[in-house]
Design a protein around this motif. Structure first.
Motif, PDB file in Angstrom:
ATOM      1  N   ASP A  74     -40.344  63.351 -22.021  1.00  0.00           N
ATOM      2  CA  ASP A  74     -40.008  63.960 -23.302  1.00  0.00           C
ATOM      3  C   ASP A  74     -39.879  62.844 -24.333  1.00  0.00           C
ATOM      4  OD1 ASP A  74     -37.756  66.342 -21.704  1.00  0.00           O
ATOM      5  OD2 ASP A  74     -39.939  66.330 -21.903  1.00  0.00           O
ATOM      6  N   PRO A 134     -40.013  61.514 -28.685  1.00  0.00           N
ATOM      7  CA  PRO A 134     -39.882  61.931 -30.082  1.00  0.00           C
ATOM      8  C   PRO A 134     -41.200  61.766 -30.830  1.00  0.00           C
ATOM      9  CG  PRO A 134     -38.911  59.759 -29.777  1.00  0.00           C
ATOM     10  CD  PRO A 134     -39.341  60.225 -28.421  1.00  0.00           C
ATOM     11  N   ASN A 187     -42.615  62.700 -34.735  1.00  0.00           N
ATOM     12  CA  ASN A 187     -42.349  63.231 -36.076  1.00  0.00           C
ATOM     13  C   ASN A 187     -40.991  63.930 -36.159  1.00  0.00           C
ATOM     14  OD1 ASN A 187     -44.895  62.343 -36.955  1.00  0.00           O
ATOM     15  ND2 ASN A 187     -45.873  64.257 -36.291  1.00  0.00           N
ATOM     16  N   GLY A 188     -39.984  63.301 -35.550  1.00  0.00           N
ATOM     17  CA  GLY A 188     -38.631  63.826 -35.643  1.00  0.00           C
ATOM     18  C   GLY A 188     -38.284  64.914 -34.654  1.00  0.00           C
ATOM     19  N   LYS A 189     -39.222  65.312 -33.801  1.00  0.00           N
ATOM     20  CA  LYS A 189     -38.958  66.343 -32.810  1.00  0.00           C
ATOM     21  C   LYS A 189     -39.264  65.803 -31.407  1.00  0.00           C
ATOM     22  CE  LYS A 189     -40.055  70.260 -35.837  1.00  0.00           C
ATOM     23  NZ  LYS A 189     -40.904  71.480 -36.021  1.00  0.00           N
ATOM     24  N   VAL A 190     -38.500  66.276 -30.432  1.00  0.00           N
ATOM     25  CA  VAL A 190     -38.745  65.885 -29.047  1.00  0.00           C
ATOM     26  C   VAL A 190     -39.813  66.807 -28.464  1.00  0.00           C
ATOM     27  CG1 VAL A 190     -37.767  65.661 -26.741  1.00  0.00           C
ATOM     28  CG2 VAL A 190     -36.423  64.975 -28.739  1.00  0.00           C
ATOM     29  N   VAL A 191     -40.869  66.198 -27.934  1.00  0.00           N
ATOM     30  CA  VAL A 191     -42.015  66.944 -27.408  1.00  0.00           C
ATOM     31  C   VAL A 191     -42.114  66.730 -25.907  1.00  0.00           C
ATOM     32  CG1 VAL A 191     -44.530  67.182 -27.479  1.00  0.00           C
ATOM     33  CG2 VAL A 191     -43.253  66.722 -29.581  1.00  0.00           C
ATOM     34  N   LYS A 192     -42.384  67.803 -25.183  1.00  0.00           N
ATOM     35  CA  LYS A 192     -42.645  67.695 -23.757  1.00  0.00           C
ATOM     36  C   LYS A 192     -44.052  67.138 -23.592  1.00  0.00           C
ATOM     37  CE  LYS A 192     -39.666  71.535 -22.340  1.00  0.00           C
ATOM     38  NZ  LYS A 192     -38.714  70.699 -21.580  1.00  0.00           N
ATOM     39  N   ASN A 238     -49.527  67.241 -25.034  1.00  0.00           N
ATOM     40  CA  ASN A 238     -48.415  68.185 -24.940  1.00  0.00           C
ATOM     41  C   ASN A 238     -48.569  68.928 -23.614  1.00  0.00           C
ATOM     42  OD1 ASN A 238     -46.942  70.719 -25.111  1.00  0.00           O
ATOM     43  ND2 ASN A 238     -46.684  70.287 -27.281  1.00  0.00           N
TER      44      ASN A 238
END
Length: 398
Positions: free
Chosen positions: A359, A361, A363-368, A383
């Motif tokens: 997981d 970060p 662009n400011g979001k946590v992505v799986k 992703n």
């Protein structure tokens, strides 16, 4: 195989092993008063595992390759001493020349495959004392197999009571052993054994088929996933070789739960990407390790090229699912998404290891995310929920 430990006055030690240059050098960690917690390591069906255990080939089902052990570092590495050695040469008719196995450690016991017959050995992780050995005699079937020697390792499973060690023999049989005794599990398959050359949606010679497996099984939510490997090298004996399908089995019974056709049959998704059909092609196996996201209920397959690696006249078109990452449902094998790394690949630049599930970060979001190393020296980051690239991957016709 060599285990190295001893740092200063440390007296209580257990081993966590990893392969290095043809021998096994193990990392160690004492039972500290306040042990670090490993958020990644867990035994399937049994919750959190002790942080001194190594229960999966790549650390955990997500292949994070992470351990919290902290008692070996630059300040004491030069003081390590050999605690014991395990000689693998007696385990087979001839010494093994390519030891690739990564041992597993559970409750002070170490498990690994060893020798040119691919025996399974359990030893005391602190002393090196042999606890049990399992050997499956396979005769001509093993001598003609495409993947020889001890292979990369095995898998561990527990439901909190029963403990099992699972591995694939040289002759392509899936075996489930009692981790405490080394005896085959009578409730699994045929007295502990599933013949992987049967029930594979294709006919093949049981003794001479060009199919085997040298990787460790992947286990998630009581599902055992097994891939396929053919003879290594760029020159297959025939373009219509055995097809490398991937299957899921019930870890308790050995019953086949699903099969994924890495070479689609007529009417299946991807068949139209083969301009000449799929009846006269082979290979396209997942010969390496497989990662699993139990929360998403997905397994991630890394599929190789069809026959042959350096010539494509028998597989015109993009030829899915060659040289692709494929996400399948853990319990049904149904394809959820795929990403083809190279369309109609020709240079055997395929997927040699399990994807790392992490997981991160963006662009400011946590992505799986899924990070897949390849022979190309590129790291494909996707992703893992959708298969979309995290960062742009431009495609060019060449």
């Amino acid at each position: 195989m060599e285990r190295i430990h001893r740092m200063g006055s440390i007296s209580r030690r257990l081993a966590l092993a990893a392969p290095l240059l043809g021998f096994i050098a193990s990392k160690t960690r004492a039972l500290a008063q306040s042990p670090l917690k490993n958020p990644a390591a867990s035994a399937t069906g049994a919750g959190k595992a002790p942080d001194i255990d190594w229960l999966h080939y790549a650390g955990d089902v997500k292949s994070t390759r992470y351990s919290p052990i902290d008692q070996i570092g630059p300040d004491n590495f030069n003081r390590l001493e050999v605690a014991w050695r395990f000689q693998t040469s007696p385990y087979g008719p001839k010494p093994e020349f390519e030891l690739q196995c990564t041992p597993l450690v559970s409750k002070g016991r170490m498990f690994f495959t060893a020798g040119s017959r691919r025996d399974v050995v359990s030893i005391d992780a602190a002393t090196g004392e042999v606890l049990w050995v399992y050997r499956k005699e396979e005769g001509e079937r093993a001598s003609k197999a495409p993947r020889l020697l001890s292979g990369r390792g095995l898998a561990y499973w527990t439901d909190g009571q029963a403990e099992r060690i699972l591995f694939v023999t040289i002759g392509y049989r899936l075996v489930a052993l009692d981790a405490k005794t080394g005896l085959p599990d009578p409730g699994f398959g045929d007295n502990g054994i599933v013949d992987l050359r049967l029930n594979d949606d294709q006919d093949m010679d049981l003794n001479h088929a060009d199919i085997g497996y040298h990787a460790a099984p992947a286990i998630g939510k009581d599902v055992v996933i097994i891939g396929a490997a053919m003879t290594g090298g760029g020159s297959p004996k025939t373009h219509n070789n055995v097809k490398g399908y991937v299957r899921g089995f019930d870890v308790r019974t050995g019953k086949r739960m699903w099969i994924f056709h890495t070479i689609p049959k007529k009417g299946e998704f991807g068949y139209d990407s083969w301009l000449d059909g799929t009846e006269n092609v082979g290979n396209t196996g997942d010969w390496s390790q497989i990662s699993i996201d139990e929360d998403l209920n997905l397994a991630y397959l890394g599929v190789e090229l069809p026959t042959g690696d350096y010539m494509g006249q028998y597989r015109r078109g993009n030829a899915l699912f060659g040289e692709s990452i494929v996400a399948v449902d853990l319990h049904t094998g149904v394809r959820k998404w795929h990403y083809q790394l190279v369309h109609h690949g020709l240079w055997d630049m395929d997927i040699p290891c399990a994807a790392i599930l992490c997981d991160i970060p963006v662009n400011g979001k946590v992505v799986k995310a899924l990070a897949q190393p390849t022979k190309q020296a590129f790291l494909y980051v996707l992703n893992r929920e959708t298969g979309e690239p995290i960062w742009p991957i431009p495609e060019k016709k060449v």
